[in-house]
Design an enzyme around this catalytic site. Structure first.
Site, PDB file in Angstrom:
ATOM      1  N   ASP A 121      -5.918  -7.596   9.028  1.00 12.90           N
ATOM      2  CA  ASP A 121      -6.963  -7.967   8.079  1.00 12.90           C
ATOM      3  C   ASP A 121      -8.361  -7.950   8.670  1.00 12.90           C
ATOM      4  OD1 ASP A 121      -8.366 -10.091   5.993  1.00 12.90           O
ATOM      5  OD2 ASP A 121      -6.666  -9.023   5.135  1.00 12.90           O
TER       6      ASP A 121
ATOM      7  N   LYS B 287      -8.122  -1.169   3.403  1.00 10.54           N
ATOM      8  CA  LYS B 287      -7.602  -1.273   4.767  1.00 10.54           C
ATOM      9  C   LYS B 287      -6.720  -2.518   4.838  1.00 10.54           C
ATOM     10  CE  LYS B 287     -10.305  -4.828   5.801  1.00 10.54           C
ATOM     11  NZ  LYS B 287      -9.687  -6.158   6.011  1.00 10.54           N
TER      12      LYS B 287
ATOM     13  N   HIS C 121       0.815  -1.217   0.000  1.00 13.01           N
ATOM     14  CA  HIS C 121       0.000   0.000   0.000  1.00 13.01           C
ATOM     15  C   HIS C 121       0.848   1.266   0.000  1.00 13.01           C
ATOM     16  CE1 HIS C 121      -3.846  -2.088   1.727  1.00 13.01           C
ATOM     17  NE2 HIS C 121      -3.528  -2.502   0.528  1.00 13.01           N
TER      18      HIS C 121
END
Length: 356
Positions: A205, A124, A106
């Protein structure tokens, strides 16, 4: 005494059809072609003011197949040593990108997108750690570009209603919150959920979803105590967090890649409580109890797979010239990463990105 938090979490969009246009169409680029990218892109195609302009993948064939399946106009794979995402970012027609790569990628990809002048919606967890998150947030703010972490559940009508009830005082002073999310994930050291180099584990996660219930009703805590199960690869397979608040309230949150759980959330106050029916990341019903006997159930339907609401928020904000969502502000993402950094410190979990 614990007073429910103020309501910047609440959006006026929850009662409207998220598919309806709110302004000039935006041209989207989708970075990655995995399962979450497919789910989100399917909902993105439902928005009247979204154009699926481009998709990228390491493999040209994967990008081509994704483009054909979802009607995306341009497909970019790795070519001549140039990554597919870099080729997509060089496309001047792209207004906003959705980053759906594993966590550890990311920071690198969002940074490149912001440097290319693109608005960004990033899955996310926003990054691996708070240091990476702070750098991206600083870059977005200095470049006057929109950036948002894709915590899709935050925008669902059912979640919005639960936060509204808690903030209204109907439940009285909120004293405790519990929430859990788990499933037995088949172990493989190279699978995204388990791979240490990808930021695998239950914390990054899954834990955002139980945490959402505490943050949306009590806010960020003053103390965090965490325990967990860390496997031989150094990845957390399960974790339990207890959040403490100055007023005495507590939240107990559990996330697991080892076991099935009821996937329920309870918000308990001095006058009553609410409890979810259906998984906590997309509850279809909320049961509200006043005292011991007075109970009612509110039922919700979700447009698409539920990602349309966060996509509408991104679209609306960019169309209005906003650089961050008032419902999902960047400081919340940064503070979440700080909280997760603290939890990882207690569990003894580190990732390769931490050394950069």
């Amino acid at each position: 005494m614990t007073t429910p938090i103020a309501t910047p979490w609440l959006t006026s969009q929850s009662d409207s059809d998220p598919r309806s246009a709110t302004g000039k169409p935006l041209r989207w680029g989708i970075i990655a072609t995995g399962g979450i990218a497919r789910s989100v892109t399917g909902d993105l195609a439902m928005l009247a003011d979204a154009e699926l302009h481009a998709v990228s993948s390491r493999s040209q064939s994967s990008a081509d197949a994704f483009a054909a399946e979802y009607g995306v106009g341009h497909a970019y794979g790795d070519d001549g040593g140039v990554p597919g995402y870099q080729r997509l970012l060089a496309d001047d027609a792209v207004d906003v990108v959705y980053v759906a790569t594993p966590h550890a990628q990311h920071h690198k990809i969002v940074l490149a997108a912001l440097q290319a002048g693109k608005h960004v919606l990033c899955e996310k967890a926003l990054t691996i750690n708070a240091r990476e998150a702070a750098e991206l947030i600083g870059m977005a703010r200095s470049g006057n570009l929109f950036l948002m972490e894709a915590v899709w559940s935050r925008f669902l009508p059912s979640m919005q209603r639960a936060f509204e009830i808690a903030a209204s005082g109907e439940l009285g002073d909120i004293h405790w919150v519990t929430a859990d999310l788990g499933f037995p994930a088949p172990y493989s050291p190279t699978a995204r959920l388990w791979a240490r180099q990808d930021g695998g584990g239950a914390l990054l996660d899954l834990s955002v979803y139980p945490l959402l219930w505490a943050l949306g009703t009590l806010g960020f805590p003053q103390t965090v105590s965490a325990t967990g199960v860390v496997n031989d690869d150094g990845v957390d397979a399960q974790n339990a967090m207890t959040l403490g608040y100055n007023g005495g309230a507590q939240a107990q949150l559990t996330s697991s890649l080892l076991a099935h759980g009821p996937r329920t959330a309870t918000v308990a106050g001095s006058l009553g409580f609410l409890q979810t029916v259906g998984s906590i990341n997309n509850p279809r019903e909320i049961m509200i109890a006043s005292g011991w006997d007075d109970r009612r159930t509110e039922t919700f339907e979700t447009v698409g797979r539920g990602y349309t609401y966060e996509l509408r928020e991104v679209t609306r904000c960019i169309q209005q010239g906003l650089t961050e969502s008032p419902v999902m502000p960047l400081d919340d993402s940064l503070n979440t990463m700080r909280l997760f950094d603290g939890v990882r410190g207690q569990l003894g979990v580190s990732y390769p990105n931490d050394r950069h």
